[in-house]
Design a protein around this motif. Sequence first.
Motif, mmCIF file in Angstrom:
data_model
loop_
_atom_site.group_PDB
_atom_site.id
_atom_site.type_symbol
_atom_site.label_atom_id
_atom_site.label_comp_id
_atom_site.label_asym_id
_atom_site.label_seq_id
_atom_site.Cartn_x
_atom_site.Cartn_y
_atom_site.Cartn_z
ATOM 1 N N HIS A 106 -36.289 -10.155 -51.206
ATOM 2 C CA HIS A 106 -37.052 -10.356 -49.970
ATOM 3 C C HIS A 106 -38.364 -9.577 -50.005
ATOM 4 C CE1 HIS A 106 -33.789 -12.615 -48.478
ATOM 5 N NE2 HIS A 106 -33.011 -11.605 -48.079
ATOM 6 N N PHE A 107 -38.325 -8.365 -50.483
ATOM 7 C CA PHE A 107 -39.542 -7.550 -50.513
ATOM 8 C C PHE A 107 -40.536 -8.112 -51.527
ATOM 9 C CE2 PHE A 107 -42.094 -3.733 -51.328
ATOM 10 C CZ PHE A 107 -42.334 -3.326 -50.025
ATOM 11 N N TYR A 108 -40.033 -8.633 -52.625
ATOM 12 C CA TYR A 108 -40.932 -9.251 -53.600
ATOM 13 C C TYR A 108 -41.652 -10.454 -52.987
ATOM 14 C CZ TYR A 108 -42.378 -11.920 -57.706
ATOM 15 O OH TYR A 108 -43.108 -12.641 -58.625
ATOM 16 N N ASN A 109 -40.902 -11.268 -52.244
ATOM 17 C CA ASN A 109 -41.545 -12.410 -51.576
ATOM 18 C C ASN A 109 -42.585 -11.957 -50.556
ATOM 19 O OD1 ASN A 109 -39.950 -14.253 -53.026
ATOM 20 N ND2 ASN A 109 -38.302 -14.160 -51.506
ATOM 21 N N MET A 110 -42.291 -10.867 -49.860
ATOM 22 C CA MET A 110 -43.257 -10.359 -48.885
ATOM 23 C C MET A 110 -44.528 -9.875 -49.576
ATOM 24 S SD MET A 110 -42.843 -7.310 -46.048
ATOM 25 C CE MET A 110 -43.190 -6.029 -47.252
ATOM 26 N N VAL A 111 -44.385 -9.189 -50.701
ATOM 27 C CA VAL A 111 -45.561 -8.710 -51.436
ATOM 28 C C VAL A 111 -46.390 -9.883 -51.946
ATOM 29 C CG1 VAL A 111 -46.277 -7.472 -53.523
ATOM 30 C CG2 VAL A 111 -44.522 -6.504 -52.055
ATOM 31 N N GLN A 112 -45.729 -10.923 -52.426
ATOM 32 C CA GLN A 112 -46.464 -12.103 -52.877
ATOM 33 C C GLN A 112 -47.190 -12.777 -51.722
ATOM 34 O OE1 GLN A 112 -46.797 -13.072 -56.120
ATOM 35 N NE2 GLN A 112 -45.730 -11.145 -56.569
ATOM 36 N N THR A 113 -46.565 -12.796 -50.568
ATOM 37 C CA THR A 113 -47.220 -13.376 -49.381
ATOM 38 C C THR A 113 -48.423 -12.542 -48.958
ATOM 39 O OG1 THR A 113 -45.071 -14.226 -48.648
ATOM 40 C CG2 THR A 113 -46.831 -14.134 -47.013
ATOM 41 N N GLN A 114 -48.300 -11.216 -48.994
ATOM 42 C CA GLN A 114 -49.431 -10.362 -48.659
ATOM 43 C C GLN A 114 -50.592 -10.548 -49.632
ATOM 44 O OE1 GLN A 114 -47.608 -6.487 -48.623
ATOM 45 N NE2 GLN A 114 -47.096 -6.571 -46.437
ATOM 46 N N GLN A 115 -50.276 -10.714 -50.889
ATOM 47 C CA GLN A 115 -51.336 -10.921 -51.862
ATOM 48 C C GLN A 115 -52.062 -12.245 -51.615
ATOM 49 O OE1 GLN A 115 -49.959 -10.814 -55.877
ATOM 50 N NE2 GLN A 115 -51.998 -11.040 -56.778
ATOM 51 N N ALA A 116 -51.292 -13.299 -51.323
ATOM 52 C CA ALA A 116 -51.914 -14.593 -51.031
ATOM 53 C C ALA A 116 -52.737 -14.529 -49.754
ATOM 54 C CB ALA A 116 -50.828 -15.670 -50.925
ATOM 55 N N LEU A 117 -52.229 -13.812 -48.751
ATOM 56 C CA LEU A 117 -52.966 -13.688 -47.492
ATOM 57 C C LEU A 117 -54.261 -12.900 -47.691
ATOM 58 C CD1 LEU A 117 -52.837 -14.326 -44.455
ATOM 59 C CD2 LEU A 117 -51.634 -12.151 -44.125
ATOM 60 N N GLY A 118 -54.201 -11.841 -48.495
ATOM 61 C CA GLY A 118 -55.424 -11.076 -48.769
ATOM 62 C C GLY A 118 -56.459 -11.911 -49.506
ATOM 63 N N ASP A 119 -56.041 -12.749 -50.439
ATOM 64 C CA ASP A 119 -56.995 -13.609 -51.136
ATOM 65 C C ASP A 119 -57.619 -14.619 -50.188
ATOM 66 O OD1 ASP A 119 -56.357 -12.261 -53.454
ATOM 67 O OD2 ASP A 119 -54.883 -13.766 -54.140
ATOM 68 N N THR A 120 -56.831 -15.136 -49.266
ATOM 69 C CA THR A 120 -57.363 -16.108 -48.289
ATOM 70 C C THR A 120 -58.387 -15.446 -47.368
ATOM 71 O OG1 THR A 120 -55.244 -17.286 -48.343
ATOM 72 C CG2 THR A 120 -56.732 -17.775 -46.518
ATOM 73 N N PHE A 121 -58.087 -14.224 -46.897
ATOM 74 C CA PHE A 121 -59.040 -13.499 -46.053
ATOM 75 C C PHE A 121 -60.333 -13.222 -46.814
ATOM 76 C CE2 PHE A 121 -55.518 -11.503 -43.251
ATOM 77 C CZ PHE A 121 -55.530 -12.621 -42.425
ATOM 78 N N ALA A 122 -60.239 -12.850 -48.058
ATOM 79 C CA ALA A 122 -61.445 -12.573 -48.842
ATOM 80 C C ALA A 122 -62.283 -13.830 -49.035
ATOM 81 C CB ALA A 122 -61.042 -11.998 -50.190
ATOM 82 N N ASP A 123 -61.632 -14.975 -49.246
ATOM 83 C CA ASP A 123 -62.365 -16.228 -49.411
ATOM 84 C C ASP A 123 -63.067 -16.639 -48.125
ATOM 85 O OD1 ASP A 123 -62.966 -18.679 -51.002
ATOM 86 O OD2 ASP A 123 -61.730 -19.633 -49.459
ATOM 87 N N PRO A 157 -69.937 -16.388 -42.282
ATOM 88 C CA PRO A 157 -70.826 -15.216 -42.094
ATOM 89 C C PRO A 157 -70.624 -14.515 -40.758
ATOM 90 C CG PRO A 157 -72.040 -17.113 -42.924
ATOM 91 C CD PRO A 157 -70.675 -17.613 -42.529
ATOM 92 N N GLU A 158 -70.305 -15.293 -39.703
ATOM 93 C CA GLU A 158 -70.131 -14.682 -38.389
ATOM 94 C C GLU A 158 -68.864 -13.834 -38.308
ATOM 95 O OE1 GLU A 158 -68.228 -18.729 -38.447
ATOM 96 O OE2 GLU A 158 -70.132 -17.822 -39.073
ATOM 97 N N LEU A 159 -67.865 -14.055 -39.171
ATOM 98 C CA LEU A 159 -66.617 -13.273 -39.186
ATOM 99 C C LEU A 159 -66.412 -12.565 -40.530
ATOM 100 C CD1 LEU A 159 -64.198 -15.862 -37.493
ATOM 101 C CD2 LEU A 159 -65.237 -13.842 -36.439
ATOM 102 N N GLN A 160 -67.472 -12.289 -41.199
ATOM 103 C CA GLN A 160 -67.374 -11.705 -42.536
ATOM 104 C C GLN A 160 -66.740 -10.324 -42.499
ATOM 105 O OE1 GLN A 160 -71.132 -11.443 -44.535
ATOM 106 N NE2 GLN A 160 -70.234 -10.789 -46.493
ATOM 107 N N ASP A 161 -67.127 -9.491 -41.559
ATOM 108 C CA ASP A 161 -66.576 -8.134 -41.503
ATOM 109 C C ASP A 161 -65.098 -8.137 -41.135
ATOM 110 O OD1 ASP A 161 -69.080 -7.188 -42.133
ATOM 111 O OD2 ASP A 161 -69.644 -6.821 -40.030
ATOM 112 N N GLU A 162 -64.711 -8.921 -40.141
ATOM 113 C CA GLU A 162 -63.313 -8.970 -39.725
ATOM 114 C C GLU A 162 -62.393 -9.470 -40.843
ATOM 115 O OE1 GLU A 162 -65.839 -10.004 -38.089
ATOM 116 O OE2 GLU A 162 -65.841 -8.976 -36.152
ATOM 117 N N PHE A 163 -62.812 -10.564 -41.489
ATOM 118 C CA PHE A 163 -62.013 -11.064 -42.626
ATOM 119 C C PHE A 163 -61.971 -10.051 -43.766
ATOM 120 C CE2 PHE A 163 -62.697 -15.553 -41.031
ATOM 121 C CZ PHE A 163 -61.346 -15.811 -40.832
ATOM 122 N N GLY A 164 -63.041 -9.336 -43.956
ATOM 123 C CA GLY A 164 -63.092 -8.346 -45.030
ATOM 124 C C GLY A 164 -62.143 -7.183 -44.789
#
Length: 391
Positions: free
Chosen positions: A203-220, A226-233
Motif C-alpha cells: 500500500h505504501f509503495y502504491n502511495m509513493v508512486q501516486t505522489q510521484q505521478a501527482l508531483g510530475d503533473t503539478f510540475a507540468d 502562467p497564472e497558477l505557476q507558483d501554486e502548482f510549483g
Amino acid sequence: MTDSILSKAATMEIPINSNGDSRTAEDDSLEQDLQQVMVSGPNLNETSIVSGGYGGAAEGIIPTSSIKGPAVRFNPEYFDRRCGNAPKPDIRSKSRGIPPSHSAASRIANQPGHYPAPSMHHSNSNPSMMSEEAARGVAVEKFDSVKKWSINTYKCTKQMFSERFGRGTKTVDMELEAQIDVLRETKMKYERILRLARELTNHFYNMVQTQQALGDTFADLSQKSPELQDEFGYNAETQRLLCKNGETLLGAINFFVSSINTLVNKTMEDTLMTIKMYENARLEFDAYRTDLEELSVGPRDAAAMVRIEIAQQQYQIHKDKYERLHSDVSIKLKFLEENKVKVMHKQLLLFHNAVSAYFAGNQQQLEQTLRQFNVKLKPPGSDKPSWLEEQ
C-alpha cells in the motif's frame, strides 16, 4: 548336381558292417550323429563330404566351398529318428546307399576349429551370470529395505492409534512440550506480523508512486499555466519531497519485512523441522518399547528369547536416537529464543524510528535512522532489468 550329392551323402546310412553282419543300435546312433555333423556343422565351407564304394579303399572327396546357400540344413528324417516318431528304415534299402568310411569320420572329428561355438558360449556366459547376480543382489537389498520400512510403519501406526484411544503409554517431557507449544504459537503470531507488514509495504509503495505521478503533473501544469505557476510549483515540490521521504521509509520497511521473513521462515522453520524429527523418534521409541514390554511378559522359550534379544537391540537403537534428538531440540530452542530477542529488538526500534521521522516530516532524522541500522537504499530504477536482460 552338388546339392543332390550332398543330400544323398547326408541322409543315406548302411546298417551292415564290412563283414556283412547287422549293425547294432550304438553304430546306428554314431552314424546318425556323423550325418548330423556333416549336414548341420558350424561351417560347411570348411568341411568335406567323403564317399566311397562298399568295402573299397579309395575315397571320393567332394569339396563344399562352392556350395551356395545356408550353412545349416534341417534334416527331418534325422529329427524324427532321434525323437522316436519315425519307423526304422529297411536294411535292404540302406544297403543300396554309399557307406561312410571310418577314415572320413576320423578326419571330421580331428578337423581343427570345428567346434568354436561352445567356447564362445562359455566366454559370454560369465558376464551374464555376473550381471544376473548383481541384479539379484539389488533386488534382495530393496526387498529388505521395504520389509524393514513396513515393519516400522506398522509398529508406529499401532502405537499412534493406541495413544489416540488411550490404550497406550506415551513418553512426555512436560517442560520441553510447553516450550514447543510456545514456539508454535509465537510462529503463528509472527506470521501475522509478516503478512500485515507486507500489505503495508504494498500500500505504501502504491502511495509513493501516486505522489510521484501527482508531483510530475503539478510540475507540468506549472509550465503551462502562467497564472497558477507558483501554486502548482509549491505543490509539485511538496509531492517530490514526500515521494523522496516515502522511498526512504519504504527501504526501512522492506528491511524490516526481510528480517522478519528470515526469522519466521528459516530460523523458526528449521527448529520446527528438528521438532518434527524428534516427535517421530519419540513415536518409534514408544512403539519398540511397547513391543519389548509385550514380549517380556510372554513365554520364555528359545524362540521367544531370540525375539526378545532382537527387540532389546531395536529398543536401544531408537532410545539413543530419541535422546539425541531430545538434546538437539532443547539446544535449538534455547538459541532460537536468544536470536529472536536480538533480531526483534533491532527491527522494532528501526521500524519505530523510521515511521516516526517520516510522519513528523524530519528528513534528517529519517536518513540518520537508516544509517544507524546500516540500511542501504536501492537507487531509483535498480529494480528494472537492464537493456541486455530485456533482449
